[in-house]
Motif scaffolding. Sequence first.
Motif, PDB file in Angstrom:
ATOM      1  N   PRO A 184       0.826  -1.226   0.000  1.00  0.00           N
ATOM      2  CA  PRO A 184       0.000   0.000   0.000  1.00  0.00           C
ATOM      3  C   PRO A 184       0.856   1.271   0.000  1.00  0.00           C
ATOM      4  CG  PRO A 184      -0.700  -1.486   1.768  1.00  0.00           C
ATOM      5  CD  PRO A 184       0.500  -2.107   1.124  1.00  0.00           C
ATOM      6  N   THR A 185       1.944   1.284   0.786  1.00  0.00           N
ATOM      7  CA  THR A 185       2.799   2.475   0.844  1.00  0.00           C
ATOM      8  C   THR A 185       3.412   2.769  -0.523  1.00  0.00           C
ATOM      9  OG1 THR A 185       3.311   1.881   3.121  1.00  0.00           O
ATOM     10  CG2 THR A 185       4.713   3.527   2.107  1.00  0.00           C
ATOM     11  N   PHE A 188       0.689   4.130  -2.877  1.00  0.00           N
ATOM     12  CA  PHE A 188       0.364   5.529  -2.578  1.00  0.00           C
ATOM     13  C   PHE A 188       1.484   6.444  -3.059  1.00  0.00           C
ATOM     14  CE2 PHE A 188      -2.227   3.791   1.177  1.00  0.00           C
ATOM     15  CZ  PHE A 188      -3.405   3.850   0.450  1.00  0.00           C
ATOM     16  N   GLY A 192       1.534   9.672  -6.041  1.00  0.00           N
ATOM     17  CA  GLY A 192       1.828  11.057  -5.665  1.00  0.00           C
ATOM     18  C   GLY A 192       0.916  11.592  -4.581  1.00  0.00           C
ATOM     19  N   GLY A 193       1.444  12.542  -3.825  1.00  0.00           N
ATOM     20  CA  GLY A 193       0.642  13.165  -2.777  1.00  0.00           C
ATOM     21  C   GLY A 193       1.510  14.046  -1.904  1.00  0.00           C
ATOM     22  N   ASN A 195       0.535  14.648   1.375  1.00  0.00           N
ATOM     23  CA  ASN A 195       0.009  14.506   2.736  1.00  0.00           C
ATOM     24  C   ASN A 195       1.095  14.279   3.780  1.00  0.00           C
ATOM     25  OD1 ASN A 195       0.405  11.834   1.777  1.00  0.00           O
ATOM     26  ND2 ASN A 195      -0.839  11.073   3.467  1.00  0.00           N
ATOM     27  N   GLN A 196       2.293  13.857   3.337  1.00  0.00           N
ATOM     28  CA  GLN A 196       3.359  13.590   4.312  1.00  0.00           C
ATOM     29  C   GLN A 196       4.299  14.772   4.487  1.00  0.00           C
ATOM     30  OE1 GLN A 196       3.785  10.625   5.945  1.00  0.00           O
ATOM     31  NE2 GLN A 196       3.116   8.948   4.650  1.00  0.00           N
ATOM     32  N   ARG A 307      -7.456  17.019  -0.513  1.00  0.00           N
ATOM     33  CA  ARG A 307      -7.647  17.030   0.932  1.00  0.00           C
ATOM     34  C   ARG A 307      -9.106  16.986   1.326  1.00  0.00           C
ATOM     35  NH1 ARG A 307      -5.698  21.833   3.622  1.00  0.00           N
ATOM     36  NH2 ARG A 307      -5.405  22.965   1.700  1.00  0.00           N
ATOM     37  N   GLU A 313      -7.603  10.737   1.923  1.00  0.00           N
ATOM     38  CA  GLU A 313      -6.801  11.515   0.980  1.00  0.00           C
ATOM     39  C   GLU A 313      -6.853  10.851  -0.396  1.00  0.00           C
ATOM     40  OE1 GLU A 313      -4.057  13.990   1.233  1.00  0.00           O
ATOM     41  OE2 GLU A 313      -5.104  14.723   2.996  1.00  0.00           O
ATOM     42  N   LEU A 314      -7.162  11.626  -1.419  1.00  0.00           N
ATOM     43  CA  LEU A 314      -7.082  11.063  -2.762  1.00  0.00           C
ATOM     44  C   LEU A 314      -5.669  11.293  -3.293  1.00  0.00           C
ATOM     45  CD1 LEU A 314     -10.454  12.049  -4.404  1.00  0.00           C
ATOM     46  CD2 LEU A 314      -9.719   9.849  -3.521  1.00  0.00           C
ATOM     47  N   PRO A 315      -5.090  10.287  -3.972  1.00  0.00           N
ATOM     48  CA  PRO A 315      -3.755  10.488  -4.538  1.00  0.00           C
ATOM     49  C   PRO A 315      -3.768  11.610  -5.580  1.00  0.00           C
ATOM     50  CG  PRO A 315      -4.268   8.165  -4.439  1.00  0.00           C
ATOM     51  CD  PRO A 315      -5.538   8.894  -4.096  1.00  0.00           C
ATOM     52  N   LEU A 316      -2.719  12.449  -5.559  1.00  0.00           N
ATOM     53  CA  LEU A 316      -2.642  13.582  -6.472  1.00  0.00           C
ATOM     54  C   LEU A 316      -2.610  13.146  -7.929  1.00  0.00           C
ATOM     55  CD1 LEU A 316      -0.146  16.277  -5.218  1.00  0.00           C
ATOM     56  CD2 LEU A 316      -2.542  16.532  -5.817  1.00  0.00           C
TER      57      LEU A 316
END
Lengths: 339, 351
Positions: A184-185, A188, A192-193, A195-196, A307, A313-316
């Motif tokens: 999963p990591t 994700f 892209g994203g 959130n971190q 967001r 969170e949806l992936p960018l």
Amino acid sequence: MSASALRPAAAWLAASAALAAVLVAAFAVGKFPVAPGDLLRSLAGRLLGAGSGLPAAVDTVVWNIRLPRVAAGIVVGAVLAAAGAAYQGMFRNPLVSPDILGVSAGAGLGATLGIYLGLPLAFVQGVAFVGGLLAVAVVWRIASLVQRHDPVLVLVLAGVALGALLGAGISLVKIISDPYTQLPTITFWLLGGLNQVRPSDLAATAPAMLAGLLPMALLRWRINLLSLADEEAAALGVDVGRLRLVLVAAATLSTAAAVSLAGIVGWIGLVVPHVARLLVGPDFSRLLPASLLLGAGFLVATDTLARIVAPIELPLGILTAVVGAPFFLWLLARVGRTS
Amino acid sequence: MKRRTLLGALGAAPLLPLLAAGARAGEDAANSTIAAAFGRLPAPADIRRVFVGGAPASALLAVLAPEKLLGWPWNVSAEARAWLPPAVRELPQVGRLAGRGSTMSNETLLQLQPDLILDVGTVDATYISAMQRVAEQTGLPCVLVHGQLADHPAQLREVGRLLGVAARGERLAAWAEKTIALSERVRAAVPPEKRPRVYYARGAGGLETGLAGSINMETIDFAGGRNVAAEAGRGGIAKISLEQVLAWNPEVIVTQDRELARRVLDDPLWRPLEAVRARRVYLAPTRPFGWLDVPPSVNRLIGVRWLLTLLHPGRADDAASLRAATADFYRLFYGVEPGAAALDALLGGNA
């Protein structure tokens, strides 16, 4: 009236105002409820040096979560769009995006390996950054060994081939990774994203991103000449090979840093330069600032959607395509009809 | 149980005959945990070598009939192997099958000469049909077993009978039933709105978690914790933001990642959380397998007991009885006798 016939001052003003509006919205909304008054109090409290008197969670959200995230959106969006604009001119090809020379695939393999080996996130970012740089360096080296063909074509072909190889490497790591935790990591990350993103992540990557933008800004006049055939550009006194090397190095440095921070965010480097070109024309000295502005605005806007539109969170990478592709098609149809 | 059967039936509508065939393999079709079976099952005494499809099935076999396990479907660390029955400690990694992406060819499978292929998990129609193909192509008998937490007692009994270790299955099932009964007593005493709000931090940055209904969250559900991510809807593992965690403001944070547990307590960004301020950030043991999930296996039984103690002090175990129960669990399930130092390390997150 064609879009490019807008008076320049009005167009710049409109674009800047749109970016400002996006930034305000990005700061104002989110999963943690922060009332507009609290937002202003938190901002004022920090800027004036006095405490805001708000719960610690509100200040943390505003300063340590939203601020770095919005700032990362601005820089990553600007960098990807600028690199795309430079590459499309340099490769004389409208379908080129910043990852054509394998920077995303290299960074992707680096990050995937980092996750597979269980490294902390900061190291995963570092490995991704190095992977992106290495991939493009290898492509450049291979292309420079081939002398008898069109150097631009050879570069693109080498990039595509190495990209495929690195993509296979990513798939292999996915297959052998732990399906309960690592997969999963990895998934994700590859989508892209932001959130971190933490303040320290931004501090670590922003210098490289901005350093890569600098040569593009300084060389903006000469970049126009790269869209001519090599002989013509050389006749105008440009050292084509050297200029190309400088540009590839600059775009790679900034893109690798952007990808290491945000994962693989597609579409921006491809679409935003086209939108900018439709608005301000192909002259790189105007195309570059327009791409920077639009790229930043577009990524911050999509990240804000990422967001808020879903409870998770949806992936960018998903949202940039869902928002970017229809918008691009609409713009294409509109310009085609009116010009 | 009823709802899952209904959903399973809807999802597998085109495969209803298969399901019916599978259900017959269990003795009590309505409550059987055996979801599907293909091929002719050998007599229990003739099943000596079992190939397991995935990690949950390997954990089940390691506790029930370790001597029949052929190999591990994933990379089991050296630290984890020390907690396993001696018979399976040195077994090689042999690849996994169907369901979650196969790394195993049918030819390799035949070369291993298993008497039975066994897999455990959340069963859907894709999974069943993939297993059926393996059975048809290799001619080997395949059995698919439901693997949710509530299934463990029946699962241990049924697979125990299937493998000719019915008495052992019965003993383990009784332990599982005792634990589930304890969790039911605690949950009956604490109404849902009074249960602690729990965030399960997964992934390197702690910003992945399981949604409502996720198999990864069952331990927390059973231990009487309220999953804060449940309000984001149903599903599996999802990515979220720290801002969302701050908005949920959990009272308790659990994780299986030692580095993450340490970081969460030290990180100024996580500090506003009630759980961090109260230092209620708990690291779940992972030897030999995760106590919360990873994989979602029988090890969650001791995980439920552990988490009940932490979430509902005074209602379940105290520190001493949890320690005794842990030793009992490892003795009974894995046949290992953890010494005082090993128990300290395990419960203190240093194993």
